[in-house]
Design an enzyme around this catalytic site. Structure first.
Site, PDB file in Angstrom:
ATOM      1  N   TRP A 215       0.671  -1.303   0.266  1.00 18.35           N
ATOM      2  CA  TRP A 215       0.338   0.145   0.027  1.00 18.35           C
ATOM      3  C   TRP A 215       1.180   1.542  -0.275  1.00 18.35           C
ATOM      4  CZ3 TRP A 215       0.205   3.370   3.699  1.00 18.35           C
ATOM      5  CH2 TRP A 215       1.133   2.524   4.887  1.00 18.35           C
TER       6      TRP A 215
ATOM      7  N   GLU B  85       6.608   7.781  14.266  1.00 18.25           N
ATOM      8  CA  GLU B  85       7.108   7.593  12.909  1.00 18.25           C
ATOM      9  C   GLU B  85       8.237   8.236  12.263  1.00 18.25           C
ATOM     10  OE1 GLU B  85       6.373   4.946  11.914  1.00 18.25           O
ATOM     11  OE2 GLU B  85       4.468   3.587  13.079  1.00 18.25           O
TER      12      GLU B  85
ATOM     13  N   GLU C 264       8.991   1.271   7.217  1.00 20.61           N
ATOM     14  CA  GLU C 264       8.241   2.077   8.030  1.00 20.61           C
ATOM     15  C   GLU C 264       8.477   3.533   7.129  1.00 20.61           C
ATOM     16  OE1 GLU C 264       8.023   1.988  10.822  1.00 20.61           O
ATOM     17  OE2 GLU C 264       8.291  -0.581  11.034  1.00 20.61           O
TER      18      GLU C 264
ATOM     19  N   HIS D  84       4.714   4.952   7.203  1.00 22.83           N
ATOM     20  CA  HIS D  84       3.726   5.560   7.892  1.00 22.83           C
ATOM     21  C   HIS D  84       3.714   6.856   8.379  1.00 22.83           C
ATOM     22  CE1 HIS D  84       4.752   0.773   9.712  1.00 22.83           C
ATOM     23  NE2 HIS D  84       4.213   1.045   8.254  1.00 22.83           N
TER      24      HIS D  84
ATOM     25  N   GLU E 160       8.406  -3.466  17.860  1.00 18.57           N
ATOM     26  CA  GLU E 160       7.183  -3.374  16.588  1.00 18.57           C
ATOM     27  C   GLU E 160       5.846  -3.573  17.614  1.00 18.57           C
ATOM     28  OE1 GLU E 160       7.763  -2.891  13.819  1.00 18.57           O
ATOM     29  OE2 GLU E 160      10.180  -2.401  13.125  1.00 18.57           O
TER      30      GLU E 160
ATOM     31  N   THR F  86       4.576  -0.469  18.426  1.00 19.60           N
ATOM     32  CA  THR F  86       3.394   0.361  17.876  1.00 19.60           C
ATOM     33  C   THR F  86       2.448  -0.317  16.874  1.00 19.60           C
ATOM     34  OG1 THR F  86       4.991  -0.158  16.078  1.00 19.60           O
ATOM     35  CG2 THR F  86       5.568   1.843  16.434  1.00 19.60           C
TER      36      THR F  86
ATOM     37  N   ASP G 258       1.962  -3.740   9.451  1.00 18.72           N
ATOM     38  CA  ASP G 258       2.950  -3.550   8.902  1.00 18.72           C
ATOM     39  C   ASP G 258       4.068  -3.912  10.195  1.00 18.72           C
ATOM     40  OD1 ASP G 258       2.184  -3.193   6.425  1.00 18.72           O
ATOM     41  OD2 ASP G 258       3.999  -1.003   6.736  1.00 18.72           O
ATOM     42  N   GLU G 259       3.369  -3.010  10.649  1.00 23.18           N
ATOM     43  CA  GLU G 259       4.256  -3.030  12.381  1.00 23.18           C
ATOM     44  C   GLU G 259       4.437  -4.685  13.039  1.00 23.18           C
ATOM     45  OE1 GLU G 259       6.054  -0.740  12.812  1.00 23.18           O
ATOM     46  OE2 GLU G 259       4.814   1.292  13.351  1.00 23.18           O
TER      47      GLU G 259
ATOM     48  N   HIS H 184       6.313  -6.613  10.350  1.00 21.57           N
ATOM     49  CA  HIS H 184       7.900  -6.362  11.352  1.00 21.57           C
ATOM     50  C   HIS H 184       7.815  -7.024  12.617  1.00 21.57           C
ATOM     51  CE1 HIS H 184       7.520  -2.630   8.612  1.00 21.57           C
ATOM     52  NE2 HIS H 184       8.050  -3.032   7.539  1.00 21.57           N
TER      53      HIS H 184
HETATM   54 FE   FE2 Z   1       7.720  -0.245  13.128  1.00 20.26          FE
HETATM   55 FE   FE2 Z   2       6.128   2.717  12.085  1.00 21.17          FE
END
Ligand code: FE2
Ligand code: FE2
Length: 329
Positions: free
Chosen positions: A31, A74, A112, A115, A165, A168, A197-198, A201
């Site tokens: 995305w 971020e 990242e 974000h 991670e 977040t 996403d976090e 990760h």
């Molecule tokens: Fe992160």
């Molecule tokens: Fe992030």
């Protein structure tokens, strides 16, 4: 780090290629911030912006304080890339190195980067926050850096990033949930997408530490205990806006009160990681290693007990990010 430990990470190159790089998503499948924002090239741009601003009107100031703090965190991404590049045996030696560790560091940073971009653009358009004050805070923060006390050890570094991670993932997940409660499903989608996403990760970093537990359990449990004794400092702990010397504490108090990120979450993350890495089951440790094992396994309960005793009297503090309006801590 001693040469034999650096060797461990060199020897894990092939493993990381197979097991860690797979957690990065191909750019074409990722995305982008624009997918969630009004399209400036479309005729409907103005209407879309007005709708975004209407939705934002329903959201209280304290929520925005937390969302801004998360965005600023971020946006200090250069610092986190620097942190990863401090790790002996994993750092990107040339800024375009082809080792798996270097590819991971750059690929992770590139993911990242979306974000901060997405949250920044959303907050710019929503009209509820003082962008100039926020931008100043970002500049101060990147200039200050951070001190996670991971030295140059990737053992400490990967434990730290595993923790972060997940932290977040939890906090963006909570801002998503709250946005939905305020009737803003688009903002909920923004925060929820970042949270996912976090999570991906977190999976990668916890896998690295799981591997370290497998091949070097003693050093890894000692690193985990060391990191927890030092306490996991939040990435934006040196945050400053030019006025408030306790800005980070004030921001975290609001996040704690709203339930976006709390002392209980801190204990829960540690408990999750201890379980994820099966720390309790590790055998054949040195006597120091066993002490470290006992310490980390008992720590979540102790943190929870401490957090219970912490009742604060209500206090109101102005935040420059929202035009110096006062928010309850
Ligand atoms: Fe992160
Ligand atoms: Fe992030």
């Amino acid at each position: 780090m001693p040469p034999e430990k650096i060797e461990i990470f060199k020897n894990l190159e092939g493993w990381a290629e197979q097991n860690i790089l797979v957690h990065l998503k191909a750019v074409e499948k990722c995305w982008q911030p624009q997918d969630f924002l009004p399209d400036p090239a479309s005729d409907g741009f103005h209407d879309q912006v007005m709708e975004l601003r209407e939705r934002a009107k329903e959201i209280p100031d304290d929520y925005f304080v937390v969302l801004v703090g998360d965005m600023i965190t971020e946006e200090a991404l250069p610092t986190y890339q620097t942190l990863l590049n401090n790790g002996d045996g994993v750092r990107d030696e040339t800024a375009a190195s082809l080792t798996s560790w270097a590819k991971w560091i750059r690929g992770w940073t590139a993911e990242e980067n979306r974000h901060g971009d997405l949250l920044n653009k959303y907050l710019y358009l929503c009209g509820r926050v003082d962008m100039r004050q926020i931008e100043k805070t970002i500049q101060y923060l990147i200039g200050s850096g951070m001190d996670p006390r991971t030295e140059n050890s990737p053992y400490l570094g990967f434990i730290y990033t595993s923790f972060q991670e997940r932290a977040t993932f939890i906090s963006h997940g909570n801002t998503a949930r709250h946005a939905k409660e305020y009737g803003d499903s688009k903002l909920a989608q923004i925060c929820g997408t970042i949270a996912s996403d976090e999570k991906r990760h977190e999976t990668a970093y916890t896998k690295i530490v799981e591997k370290l537990f497998e091949i070097d359990p003693d050093a890894t449990v000692l690193a985990l205990a060391d990191m927890m004794r030092k306490k996991i400092t939040m990435p934006a702990h040196l945050m400053y806006n030019g006025r408030d010397d306790n800005l980070f504490d004030h921001f975290s108090s609001v996040a704690q009160r709203l339930g976006v990120y709390t002392a209980k979450d801190y204990a829960d993350i540690l408990e999750f990681l201890v379980g994820r890495w099966k720390v309790e089951d590790k055998t054949g440790l040195s006597s120091e290693g066993r002490k470290a094992q006992d310490y980390v396994c008992g720590l979540p309960q102790r943190i929870r007990r401490l957090a219970l005793g912490r009742a604060k009297k209500p206090q109101y503090v102005p935040f420059s990010w929202i035009f110096d309006k006062e928010v309850k801590l």
